[in-house]
Design an enzyme around this catalytic site. Structure first.
Site, PDB file in Angstrom:
ATOM      1  CE  LYS A 256      -3.231   2.957   0.414  1.00 19.93           C
ATOM      2  NZ  LYS A 256      -4.104   3.267  -0.718  1.00 19.93           N
TER       3      LYS A 256
ATOM      4  CB  CYS B  76      -3.765   8.400  -0.293  1.00 20.10           C
ATOM      5  SG  CYS B  76      -5.249   7.672   0.412  1.00 20.10           S
TER       6      CYS B  76
HETATM    7  N1  LIG Z   1     -10.097   8.246   1.579  1.00 17.99           N
HETATM    8  C1  LIG Z   1      -9.359   7.569   0.725  1.00 17.99           C
HETATM    9  O1  LIG Z   1      -9.391   7.835  -0.451  1.00 17.99           O
HETATM   10  C2  LIG Z   1      -8.468   6.417   1.189  1.00 17.99           C
HETATM   11  C3  LIG Z   1      -7.992   5.510   0.249  1.00 17.99           C
HETATM   12  C4  LIG Z   1      -7.218   4.442   0.674  1.00 17.99           C
HETATM   13  C5  LIG Z   1      -6.915   4.311   2.025  1.00 17.99           C
HETATM   14  N2  LIG Z   1      -7.377   5.220   2.934  1.00 17.99           N
HETATM   15  C6  LIG Z   1      -7.035   5.008   4.352  1.00 17.99           C
HETATM   16  O2  LIG Z   1      -8.179   4.508   5.032  1.00 17.99           O
HETATM   17  C7  LIG Z   1      -8.168   4.969   6.376  1.00 17.99           C
HETATM   18  C8  LIG Z   1      -9.484   5.678   6.676  1.00 17.99           C
HETATM   19  O3  LIG Z   1      -9.548   6.804   5.823  1.00 17.99           O
HETATM   20  P1  LIG Z   1     -10.899   7.576   5.535  1.00 17.99           P
HETATM   21  O4  LIG Z   1     -10.652   8.419   4.345  1.00 17.99           O
HETATM   22  O5  LIG Z   1     -12.054   6.631   5.516  1.00 17.99           O
HETATM   23  O6  LIG Z   1     -10.990   8.476   6.866  1.00 17.99           O
HETATM   24  P2  LIG Z   1     -12.221   9.331   7.359  1.00 17.99           P
HETATM   25  O7  LIG Z   1     -11.676  10.392   8.214  1.00 17.99           O
HETATM   26  O8  LIG Z   1     -13.130   9.671   6.220  1.00 17.99           O
HETATM   27  O9  LIG Z   1     -13.051   8.300   8.278  1.00 17.99           O
HETATM   28  C9  LIG Z   1     -12.584   7.748   9.444  1.00 17.99           C
HETATM   29  C10 LIG Z   1     -13.761   7.564  10.399  1.00 17.99           C
HETATM   30  O10 LIG Z   1     -13.278   6.886  11.549  1.00 17.99           O
HETATM   31  C11 LIG Z   1     -13.941   7.414  12.686  1.00 17.99           C
HETATM   32  N3  LIG Z   1     -13.173   7.049  13.882  1.00 17.99           N
HETATM   33  C12 LIG Z   1     -12.024   7.592  14.356  1.00 17.99           C
HETATM   34  N4  LIG Z   1     -11.606   6.929  15.446  1.00 17.99           N
HETATM   35  C13 LIG Z   1     -12.502   5.928  15.663  1.00 17.99           C
HETATM   36  C14 LIG Z   1     -12.628   4.905  16.632  1.00 17.99           C
HETATM   37  N5  LIG Z   1     -11.722   4.748  17.603  1.00 17.99           N
HETATM   38  N6  LIG Z   1     -13.690   4.074  16.570  1.00 17.99           N
HETATM   39  C15 LIG Z   1     -14.617   4.224  15.578  1.00 17.99           C
HETATM   40  N7  LIG Z   1     -14.552   5.183  14.633  1.00 17.99           N
HETATM   41  C16 LIG Z   1     -13.503   6.017  14.677  1.00 17.99           C
HETATM   42  C17 LIG Z   1     -14.044   8.890  12.415  1.00 17.99           C
HETATM   43  O11 LIG Z   1     -15.048   9.497  13.161  1.00 17.99           O
HETATM   44  C18 LIG Z   1     -14.360   8.872  10.887  1.00 17.99           C
HETATM   45  O12 LIG Z   1     -15.761   8.859  10.637  1.00 17.99           O
HETATM   46  C19 LIG Z   1      -6.946   5.859   6.521  1.00 17.99           C
HETATM   47  O13 LIG Z   1      -5.887   5.099   7.009  1.00 17.99           O
HETATM   48  C20 LIG Z   1      -6.665   6.278   5.094  1.00 17.99           C
HETATM   49  O14 LIG Z   1      -5.313   6.597   4.900  1.00 17.99           O
HETATM   50  C21 LIG Z   1      -8.165   6.257   2.545  1.00 17.99           C
END
Ligand SMILES: NC(=O)c1ccc[n+]([C@@H]2O[C@H](COP(=O)([O-])OP(=O)(O)OC[C@H]3O[C@@H](n4cnc5c(N)ncnc54)[C@H](O)[C@@H]3O)[C@@H](O)[C@H]2O)c1
Length: 418
Positions: A215, A269
């Site tokens: 990743k 990312c």
């Molecule tokens: N957005 C993208 O395009 C993308 C693509 C690939 C990977 N990622 C990875 O995926 C992961 C999540 O990213 P995202 O974009 O969905 O983030 P985001 O901020 O949109 O969502 C994360 C959610 O997790 C919740 N949260 C935080 N702590 C928590 C806990 N202890 N228990 C329950 N919920 C909790 C937050 O309230 C939020 O709603 C990250 O590591 C990111 O790097 C994101």
């Protein structure tokens, strides 16, 4: 109903990654318990709504909630599998902040049962799935984990990164190939079964550390290649040649494929993940480090360019704030950095146009700037700065810019129709 051997799956973190995953699983017939610490997110989902915009997502969430296959809660409950998709940001010092992963681990520990599968999807430094397994083992000494019990472990642990892109998340979630990295063969096997309930692409098996590195490698590769294009744009400016034409012509070479320069690199990312390698590589990643610096230097370069074009007191219209065309996603957006710096210099009036965002977040709305429609901005500004290649901006006609000074950081106005 059992789907692929699963009945109840919990998704921890219902953001850009977790909510589409939860909604797709629920639409496959699984019972999904979504967990988020944000009451706003939980309430919206339980009303059948997505709490952010992503094409097709609202309908999937609505359907899943209506059919009682998806419900959202603020604290984890018992389930067969836990899929963790919480944020993994970087600190000011550019080191990974794993506090959300640790908090998610602490929250599921009390409800873990023998036979459960724990999957981490958050983009993470190499070794994070092992850290999570160690944390869970400490919190639940009554259960065994793969690091101690191997194939006999009570709890299965896998790292399965996500590579979907905003704007096409629902499609890519199903179509993309998926890497499944387990801490044991059984972890890989059971996690693969879960992904095969909705993934049409290949589900490819490996170990946890390799999956974590895959990743990070993908995004570091993109960052380095974009940095080449961004550096090239500065070099071409120096030589007085059009970088867009240079790239177009160089890409006629059968083995050359240069990406497009822009005002920098944004999003959650590519601008973040390479630091997870650089931070831990102890000097073994100078190229990736340089690429990060090149891309981070580009907003400042654009600011200097546009300042050199504008006369004192001119109004500069900044077209676009999102980090990516045709989205409302402002995270780590270089366009926002450019606007902030232009406002900071306090030499010009700044007008911003962002058709995809209804309400600007307070840190931007609070700046000394005016928000306007494209038409208003074109009327009031002497200098036009294109920052995002949204369709609305690409469709301008040459006559609309004829009396303006403009700087096009995306190369989309090279062949404007009359
Ligand atoms: N957005 C993208 O395009 C993308 C693509 C690939 C990977 N990622 C990875 O995926 C992961 C999540 O990213 P995202 O974009 O969905 O983030 P985001 O901020 O949109 O969502 C994360 C959610 O997790 C919740 N949260 C935080 N702590 C928590 C806990 N202890 N228990 C329950 N919920 C909790 C937050 O309230 C939020 O709603 C990250 O590591 C990111 O790097 C994101």
């Amino acid at each position: 109903m059992s789907v692929g051997g699963f009945e109840v799956v919990s998704v921890i973190g219902l953001g850009y990654i977790g909510l589409p995953t939860a909604a797709v699983l629920a639409n496959r017939g699984l019972e999904v318990i979504g967990v988020d610490i944000s009451e706003r997110a939980v309430n919206a989902i339980n009303e059948g709504r997505a709490h952010f915009f992503e094409p097709e997502l609202e309908a999937l969430v609505h359907n899943a909630v209506n059919n009682k296959k998806l419900r959202a809660v603020t604290r984890p409950e018992f389930a067969q599998a836990f899929v963790i998709a919480v944020p993994t940001p970087i600190s000011e010092a550019k080191s990974p902040d794993l506090s959300y992963v640790k908090a998610a681990g602490a929250s599921i520990a009390p409800v873990l049962k023998s036979g459960n599968l724990v999957i981490l999807e958050s983009t993470s430094p190499v070794g994070t799935i092992e850290m999570l397994a160690a944390q869970l083992s400490e919190l639940r000494p009554d259960l065994t984990f793969p690091q101690d019990a191997g194939e006999e472990a009570d709890i299965l642990m896998a790292y399965c990164p996500e590579r979907i892109i905003p704007g096409r998340m629902v499609t890519e979630l199903v179509e993309n190939d998926r890497i499944v990295g387990g801490m044991s063969a059984r972890s890989v096997d059971v996690a693969s079964k879960l992904y095969k309930t909705f993934v049409r692409g290949d589900v490819v098996a490996t170990n946890g550390r390799t999956a974590e590195m895959v990743k990070l490698t993908e995004n570091a590769f993109r960052d380095v290649n974009i940095a080449f294009a961004n550096e090239l744009s500065k070099v071409c400016d120096k030589f007085g040649v059009d970088v867009w034409e240079v790239i177009e012509l160089a890409n006629h070479h059968p083995r050359v494929n240069i990406l497009q320069p822009g005002p920098g690199v944004g999003g959650h990312c590519i601008a973040v993940d390479p630091w997870f390698i650089i931070d831990a590589a102890e000097g073994q990643a100078p190229l990736m480090h340089a690429a990060r610096n090149v891309n981070d230097s580009k907003p400042g370069y654009v600011v200097e360019k546009v300042r050199s074009l504008a006369k004192p007191g001119d109004t500069i219209a900044c077209l676009g704030l999102a980090y990516k065309a045709n989205t409302d996603d402002l995270r780590e957006s270089p366009a926002v950095t450019v606007v902030e710096r232009l406002v900071e210099t306090n030499e010009h009036k700044v007008v911003v146009v962002e058709p995809n965002v209804e309400t600007l977040p307070p840190h931007i709305a609070g700046l000394n700037l005016t928000r306007a429609s494209l038409e208003e901005a074109l009327e009031s500004a002497q200098v036009i700065l294109l920052l995002v290649d949204h369709d609305e901006f690409k469709e301008l006609r040459a006559e609309q810019l004829v009396s303006k000074t403009y700087y096009d950081s995306r190369g989309v106005w090279r062949h404007l129709p009359a």
